[in-house]
Design a protein around this motif. Structure first.
Motif, PDB file in Angstrom:
ATOM      1  N   UNK A   2     -40.312  15.699 -22.585  1.00  0.00           N
ATOM      2  CA  UNK A   2     -39.915  16.861 -23.328  1.00  0.00           C
ATOM      3  C   UNK A   2     -41.268  17.319 -24.057  1.00  0.00           C
ATOM      4  N   UNK A   3     -41.609  18.481 -24.416  1.00  0.00           N
ATOM      5  CA  UNK A   3     -42.536  19.101 -25.224  1.00  0.00           C
ATOM      6  C   UNK A   3     -42.242  19.927 -26.301  1.00  0.00           C
ATOM      7  N   UNK A   4     -42.907  19.844 -27.354  1.00  0.00           N
ATOM      8  CA  UNK A   4     -42.892  20.577 -28.564  1.00  0.00           C
ATOM      9  C   UNK A   4     -42.810  22.124 -28.103  1.00  0.00           C
ATOM     10  N   UNK A   5     -42.122  23.037 -28.748  1.00  0.00           N
ATOM     11  CA  UNK A   5     -42.295  24.447 -28.422  1.00  0.00           C
ATOM     12  C   UNK A   5     -41.539  25.296 -29.517  1.00  0.00           C
ATOM     13  N   UNK A   6     -41.881  26.324 -30.183  1.00  0.00           N
ATOM     14  CA  UNK A   6     -41.387  27.148 -31.052  1.00  0.00           C
ATOM     15  C   UNK A   6     -40.902  28.464 -30.288  1.00  0.00           C
TER      16      UNK A   6
END
Length: 326
Positions: A286-290
């Motif tokens: 998974x990757x961080x994203x807002x």
């Protein structure tokens, strides 16, 4: 002309725009690009494998910019905790005068260690009560993170439109607004709500200098404002990550009765995430994203992005808002 605030004065920067400390992203190249563009770049300490490696990264950043930059140190309980004090000492011994912190109350031990050396503390909070506690504890600048942010938005689910002015009503020290910021409209909104600058994470990930594979940057472009998931709510450790087949599977598994962290551990492991960022294989983790993904439509340089934000903000003041005056 730009904007002069307590943030720009305290940090010695041209524009009230700060690059958040981001695991695997906050390298010397990233931090120096933001600083050279007039913002505050930040190296992420724990991206480096050792305190000595952090010293080397700081020196590398100095070779790339003569502008101010900071170092992020996030304190979270882990099975094998790093030597936080040694990382903090590396910051002090390297002469860095700005530190961004986040995490558990144990971070105050780091404050006590570095503040006698003239280090300015910028602390990230997700609630007004936490901001007031940090202010009382001696930090210098608050970064208040709304529910829209990537990473850990806390458990209160209060969006920036409420959280920022609620904090500004009570916090006396300068405050950065974080979570959902990516353009000049956001900067003007933050200043209007009582902040004195903005902190951007996801938007800086979608720049040419960000040390991420192009496939990850394309994912930020492909996702819209709905393109993120909240995970780990079961464990009161909520995290916002980018929408992908893997994060959808994480959500599915954690929605099952009696779900445990072990059910998704291989999907969310830090090693898997780092491999994703390096190789661009979105099936690896998974990757961080807002939520700000909905405002990301290109991959500019940091200089282009910051220049555009300031120009947009000035135009809003001089044209759009001025046009509403009687």
């Amino acid at each position: 002309m730009g904007f002069k605030t307590r943030i720009t004065e305290m940090l010695g920067i041209e524009h009230p725009i700060v690059q958040g400390g981001m695991q695997a992203v906050g390298t010397a190249e990233m931090a120096s690009a933001v600083s050279n563009a007039g913002g505050l770049g930040i190296i992420t300490a724990l991206t480096q494998p050792s305190p000595q490696a952090l010293r080397d990264e700081i020196e590398r950043c100095r070779s790339l910019t003569d502008k101010p930059f900071g170092v992020n140190l996030t304190v979270f309980p882990t099975i094998n905790s790093p030597d936080y004090n040694a990382y903090a000492d590396a910051v002090v011994e390297s002469g860095v005068k700005i530190m961004e912190t986040a995490g558990t109350p144990a971070v105050r031990e780091i404050w006590a260690r570095v503040k006698p050396h003239g280090v300015t503390i910028l602390h990230k909070c997700t609630a007004v009560r936490h901001a007031l506690s940090a202010e009382k504890g001696g930090c210098d600048i608050i970064s208040i993170d709304g529910f829209e942010c990537a990473g850990h938005p806390g458990e209160d689910d209060v969006p920036g439109l409420i959280l920022i002015p609620a904090a500004a009503d009570k916090v006396k020290i300068p405050m950065l607004a974080s979570g959902g910021f990516g353009d000049g409209r956001g900067l003007i909104a933050a200043l209007s709500l009582g902040a004195e600058g903005i902190n951007m994470g996801t938007r800086f990930c979608a720049t040419k200098e960000a040390p991420l594979h192009d496939n990850v940057k394309q994912a930020y472009l492909d996702n819209d404002e709905r393109g993120s998931f909240l995970i780990f709510r079961n464990f009161k450790n909520t995290a916002r990550v980018g929408k992908s087949e893997v994060s959808e599977e994480v959500v599915r598994r954690l929605s099952q009765p009696g779900a445990k962290f072990g059910d998704v551990q291989e999907l969310v492991a830090g090693t898997a995430g780092r491999e994703l960022l390096r190789t661009g294989d979105l099936s690896k983790g998974v990757f961080w994203a807002g939520m700000v993904q909905g405002l990301i439509h290109d991959i500019p340089t940091c200089q282009e992005l910051i220049d555009r934000i300031i120009a947009e903000a000035e135009a809003i003041l001089d044209q759009r808002l001025a046009g509403f005056r009687r």
